[in-house]
Scaffold this motif. Structure first.
Motif, PDB file in Angstrom:
ATOM      1  N   ASN A   1       0.900  -1.263   0.120  1.00 55.91           N
ATOM      2  CA  ASN A   1       0.073  -0.107  -0.017  1.00 55.91           C
ATOM      3  C   ASN A   1       0.904   1.254   0.056  1.00 55.91           C
ATOM      4  O   ASN A   1       1.648   1.442   1.057  1.00 55.91           O
TER       5      ASN A   1
ATOM      6  N   SER B   1       0.269   4.184   2.493  1.00 57.94           N
ATOM      7  CA  SER B   1       0.739   3.915   3.920  1.00 57.94           C
ATOM      8  C   SER B   1       2.446   3.914   4.070  1.00 57.94           C
ATOM      9  O   SER B   1       2.769   4.469   5.199  1.00 57.94           O
TER      10      SER B   1
ATOM     11  N   SER C   1      -6.602   0.008  11.879  1.00 54.18           N
ATOM     12  CA  SER C   1      -7.009  -0.269  10.769  1.00 54.18           C
ATOM     13  C   SER C   1      -8.327  -0.830  10.459  1.00 54.18           C
ATOM     14  O   SER C   1      -8.767  -0.977   9.175  1.00 54.18           O
TER      15      SER C   1
ATOM     16  N   TRP D   1     -11.301   0.539   7.982  1.00 55.01           N
ATOM     17  CA  TRP D   1     -11.633   0.145   6.485  1.00 55.01           C
ATOM     18  C   TRP D   1     -12.527  -1.302   6.436  1.00 55.01           C
ATOM     19  O   TRP D   1     -11.960  -2.298   6.310  1.00 55.01           O
TER      20      TRP D   1
ATOM     21  N   ASN E   1     -12.759  -4.393   4.382  1.00 55.44           N
ATOM     22  CA  ASN E   1     -11.946  -5.654   4.800  1.00 55.44           C
ATOM     23  C   ASN E   1     -12.714  -6.458   5.752  1.00 55.44           C
ATOM     24  O   ASN E   1     -12.068  -7.488   6.408  1.00 55.44           O
TER      25      ASN E   1
ATOM     26  N   ALA F   1     -13.227  -6.381  -0.192  1.00 50.07           N
ATOM     27  CA  ALA F   1     -12.266  -5.277  -1.076  1.00 50.07           C
ATOM     28  C   ALA F   1     -11.907  -6.235  -2.427  1.00 50.07           C
ATOM     29  O   ALA F   1     -11.639  -5.529  -3.134  1.00 50.07           O
TER      30      ALA F   1
ATOM     31  N   TYR G   1      -6.789   7.035  -6.201  1.00 48.24           N
ATOM     32  CA  TYR G   1      -7.882   6.275  -5.826  1.00 48.24           C
ATOM     33  C   TYR G   1      -9.379   6.560  -6.433  1.00 48.24           C
ATOM     34  O   TYR G   1     -10.287   6.425  -5.867  1.00 48.24           O
TER      35      TYR G   1
ATOM     36  N   ASN H   1     -11.186   3.503  -6.151  1.00 43.50           N
ATOM     37  CA  ASN H   1     -11.861   3.232  -4.626  1.00 43.50           C
ATOM     38  C   ASN H   1     -12.860   4.327  -4.097  1.00 43.50           C
ATOM     39  O   ASN H   1     -12.865   4.657  -3.259  1.00 43.50           O
TER      40      ASN H   1
ATOM     41  N   SER I   1      -7.696   9.561   6.091  1.00 39.97           N
ATOM     42  CA  SER I   1      -7.751   8.123   5.820  1.00 39.97           C
ATOM     43  C   SER I   1      -7.029   7.863   4.426  1.00 39.97           C
ATOM     44  O   SER I   1      -6.127   6.615   4.300  1.00 39.97           O
TER      45      SER I   1
ATOM     46  N   GLY J   1      -6.283   4.549   2.344  1.00 47.65           N
ATOM     47  CA  GLY J   1      -7.874   4.071   2.203  1.00 47.65           C
ATOM     48  C   GLY J   1      -8.717   5.370   1.724  1.00 47.65           C
ATOM     49  O   GLY J   1      -8.860   6.188   2.483  1.00 47.65           O
TER      50      GLY J   1
ATOM     51  N   CYS K   1     -12.850   1.966   0.908  1.00 44.25           N
ATOM     52  CA  CYS K   1     -12.321   1.224   1.933  1.00 44.25           C
ATOM     53  C   CYS K   1     -12.963   1.346   3.202  1.00 44.25           C
ATOM     54  O   CYS K   1     -12.999   0.452   3.948  1.00 44.25           O
TER      55      CYS K   1
END
Length: 447
Positions: free
Chosen positions: A25, A28, A104, A107, A110, A177, A308, A311, A362, A367, A371
């Motif tokens: 990621n 991140s 985490s 999100w 997931n 996801a 994103y 996303n 985020s 994310g 997410c």
């Protein structure tokens, strides 16, 4: 009975921090060791939830998990009071404290894979909690996630809950996801598209730079647990080149809603074969499948990861068109914004409106809008059986914003996880939150 899609967003936790825990990621990794703002993160998420609820969408709230996870640290040999355990972990193994202090679970894409009752042989809505075994900081989530989902969707007449798959690498499961559903209406039989990154038992291409987190075998196991019809289930492999470009989940490169699949040109391996198979299965359901493929020349894989774009949330509007919910980063990247502007102006496009949200906190941890949400297709009876206190409304938004302002810090570094006061702040906050959301004693067993 009619049906609707509800989006259950994860409420960002008080220990939200930037530690670069998620290899593969790039956001991140790039923001590792930065200074976060948990209060702003939670308020940004709540703003998105409230704005969509105000437009008439069913919006749910899922709470954060208790962090730092003292029970997990104790199991790894740290001894003493809870405060001493946190301080000793900070001194001896700060990486462990960061992992077991991660927020985490925000999100919730997931959290689990969800199959509506219209698709399941037993006529129940099925949840399988994701094991998230590829990352230490996420592999700890399954027990509490299960408790949260069971409290939110408690009525056994309608909801069937499955434990996470075994933690072995053969069954790497990252939840919704890597899962899409196509349908005419949410309460009608649909097509379920499971996307995997590798085959656990070998064979076929795989990424080389970053790990493929989802296995084919995990997808197949979830489909069996949910009693899905094989003729309406499809497995597709994510393009390994996309994973190596930072597309760690399928929802960073593709998103669906009803009969529309919005995806990048390089989303899937053997993409034309995948699309042909989807069309064939859609034809059998008399489903008018539409795929909106974004060319690499308009939006590169690098642009897709940075902005994103995929996303995003695709949401149905009353007039039959769709709204796409994107992060502010899409507007800041000129070619991505130009593509979205062209898409929504095209009269042939099923997507005719863009809603932009500032989700910077985020996004810096990797994310975006998709997410943060778990999609749950519900018929009227199932919706009436959902914990009503978990659904967004004006009063709940007011209480939750007050709760965040009261309990959350406005800056946090990974080093701050060593502060015993933070541990007690989180516990006090979550005790109050369970009363607001009427979730009972979902956290007691983690103490």
């Amino acid at each position: 009975m009619s049906g609707a899609e509800a989006n259950f967003d994860g409420l960002v936790g008080p220990t939200h921090h930037y530690a670069g825990l998620s290899v593969g990621n790039e956001a991140s990794q790039n923001n590792r060791d930065g200074l976060s703002n948990p209060r702003q993160a939670a308020l940004q998420g709540l703003h998105k939830m409230k704005a969509l609820a105000d437009r008439g969408y069913i919006q749910g709230i899922l709470p954060p998990q208790p962090r730092p996870n003292v029970a997990a640290l104790r199991a790894l040999g740290f001894q003493g009071t809870d405060a001493q355990i946190v301080q000793r972990a900070a001194a001896d193994a700060p990486q462990l404290l960061s992992a077991y202090g991660s927020a985490s679970s925000m999100w919730t894409a997931n959290a689990a894979t969800v199959s509506p009752s219209a698709d399941s042989a037993d006529g129940k809505l099925h949840f399988t909690v994701a094991n998230l075994n590829n990352k230490l900081h996420r592999a700890q989530e399954a027990p509490v996630t299960s408790a949260i989902l069971r409290a939110t969707f408690a009525d056994e007449r309608y909801f069937c809950h499955h434990a996470a798959l075994p933690q072995q690498s053969d069954f790497g499961d990252e939840g919704a996801a890597n899962h899409n559903r196509l349908c005419q209406n949410y309460n009608q039989q649909g097509l379920q598209l499971f996307v995997y990154g590798r085959r656990a038992f070998g064979g076929g291409p795989a990424p080389v730079r970053y790990p493929a987190r989802q296995t084919l075998e995990a997808c197949q196991a979830v489909a069996r647990l949910h009693q899905l019809k094989p003729e309406y289930t499809l497995y597709a492999q994510q393009n390994p080149a996309a994973i190596d470009s930072g597309v760690f989940h399928n929802d960073v490169i593709a998103v669906s809603n009803r009969n529309v699949l919005f995806h990048h040109q390089h989303a899937f391996l053997n993409q034309q074969e995948v699309l042909a198979a989807l069309r064939e299965k859609a034809d059998a359901l008399e489903l008018p499948f539409i795929n909106v493929e974004v060319p690499q020349e308009r939006v590169s894989l690098e642009d897709a990861v940075a902005s994103y774009l995929f996303n995003s949330q695709l949401l149905s509007k009353p007039d039959g068109k769709m709204l796409i919910v994107v992060p502010e980063e899409c507007r800041q990247r000129a070619n991505v914004w130009e593509y979205l502007s062209d898409l929504t102006r095209d009269g042939r496009s099923p997507i005719d409106e863009v809603a932009v949200f500032d989700l910077r906190e985020s996004m810096r941890n990797g994310g975006g809008p998709a997410c943060l949400r778990l999609r749950v297709a519900l018929n009227d009876a199932e919706l009436s059986a959902v914990n009503a206190a978990s659904l967004m409304n004006d009063e709940r938004y007011h209480r939750l914003t007050q709760w965040v302002e009261k309990h959350y810090r406005d800056r946090l570094h990974a080093r701050d996880l060593a502060d015993p006061h933070l541990l007690y702040e989180v516990r006090q906050a979550l005790d109050e939150l369970t009363q607001i959301l009427r979730l009972g004693s979902i956290y007691d067993f983690q103490r």
